[in-house]
Write an enzyme that holds these catalytic residues in place. Sequence first.
Site, mmCIF file in Angstrom:
data_model
loop_
_atom_site.group_PDB
_atom_site.id
_atom_site.type_symbol
_atom_site.label_atom_id
_atom_site.label_comp_id
_atom_site.label_asym_id
_atom_site.label_seq_id
_atom_site.Cartn_x
_atom_site.Cartn_y
_atom_site.Cartn_z
ATOM 1 N N GLY A 11 0.822 -1.212 0.000
ATOM 2 C CA GLY A 11 0.000 0.000 0.000
ATOM 3 C C GLY A 11 0.850 1.253 0.000
ATOM 4 O O GLY A 11 0.595 2.203 -0.755
ATOM 5 N N ASP A 69 8.614 6.199 7.819
ATOM 6 C CA ASP A 69 7.971 5.520 8.927
ATOM 7 C C ASP A 69 6.806 6.410 9.316
ATOM 8 O O ASP A 69 6.930 7.636 9.366
ATOM 9 C CB ASP A 69 8.916 5.311 10.105
ATOM 10 C CG ASP A 69 8.331 4.336 11.124
ATOM 11 O OD1 ASP A 69 7.690 3.353 10.707
ATOM 12 O OD2 ASP A 69 8.501 4.556 12.331
ATOM 13 N N LYS A 175 -6.524 11.530 -1.281
ATOM 14 C CA LYS A 175 -5.687 11.132 -0.149
ATOM 15 C C LYS A 175 -4.258 11.626 -0.330
ATOM 16 O O LYS A 175 -3.664 12.196 0.594
ATOM 17 C CB LYS A 175 -5.720 9.615 0.021
ATOM 18 C CG LYS A 175 -4.952 9.157 1.256
ATOM 19 C CD LYS A 175 -5.025 7.655 1.429
ATOM 20 C CE LYS A 175 -4.163 7.238 2.605
ATOM 21 N NZ LYS A 175 -4.014 5.802 2.716
#
Length: 196
Positions: A11, A69, A175
């Site tokens: 993803g 991250d 998004k």
Amino acid sequence: MKVLLATRNAGKLAELRRMLADGPVEVVGLADVPEFPDAPETGATFAENALAKARDAANATGLPSVADDSGLAVDALNGMPGVLSARWSGRHGDDVANLELLLGQLTDVPDERRGAAFVCAAALVVPGGLETVVHGEWTGRIVREPRGSGGFGYDPIFVPDGEQRTSAELSPDEKDAASHRGRAMRALIPHLRDLS
């Protein structure tokens, strides 16, 4: 110039490739390079983990490497799950278990105290020296039931500020334009341009 996006999360890789598709570099993924061992994510911050992943990738491949991250920081949980987001339930990458545990922990928290933010640190490491870390944040709130089939992770329970839809109900373009990762990657693009 080739730049390696160092992630095994399909993803994330799809998102990062979309964001950098028109960028100044050719983007390759981990499937395009010889396999190397993953270092454990032991950093106390998103930046430490992103830098460690990018350093490992750059050292193993000789390519400029980008790693990120990211995770969810929930106000009512004092910023947790934070860097533990992907393994909140104890099983790394089990999105359903992580989401269900988080919802269970927030059962008695009233709607007005369900603020949260997705946080991302993105690191660029160039073999032989240059290291850059940028950050992005996407604020919103946690809803009580998952909605939507897009995205991954906690997207089905996160409603961004100014929205009624969860991030899993947004289109990929919507998004990318608003997300924590989108903001961080856009901040990294000038540094990638400098490489080329």
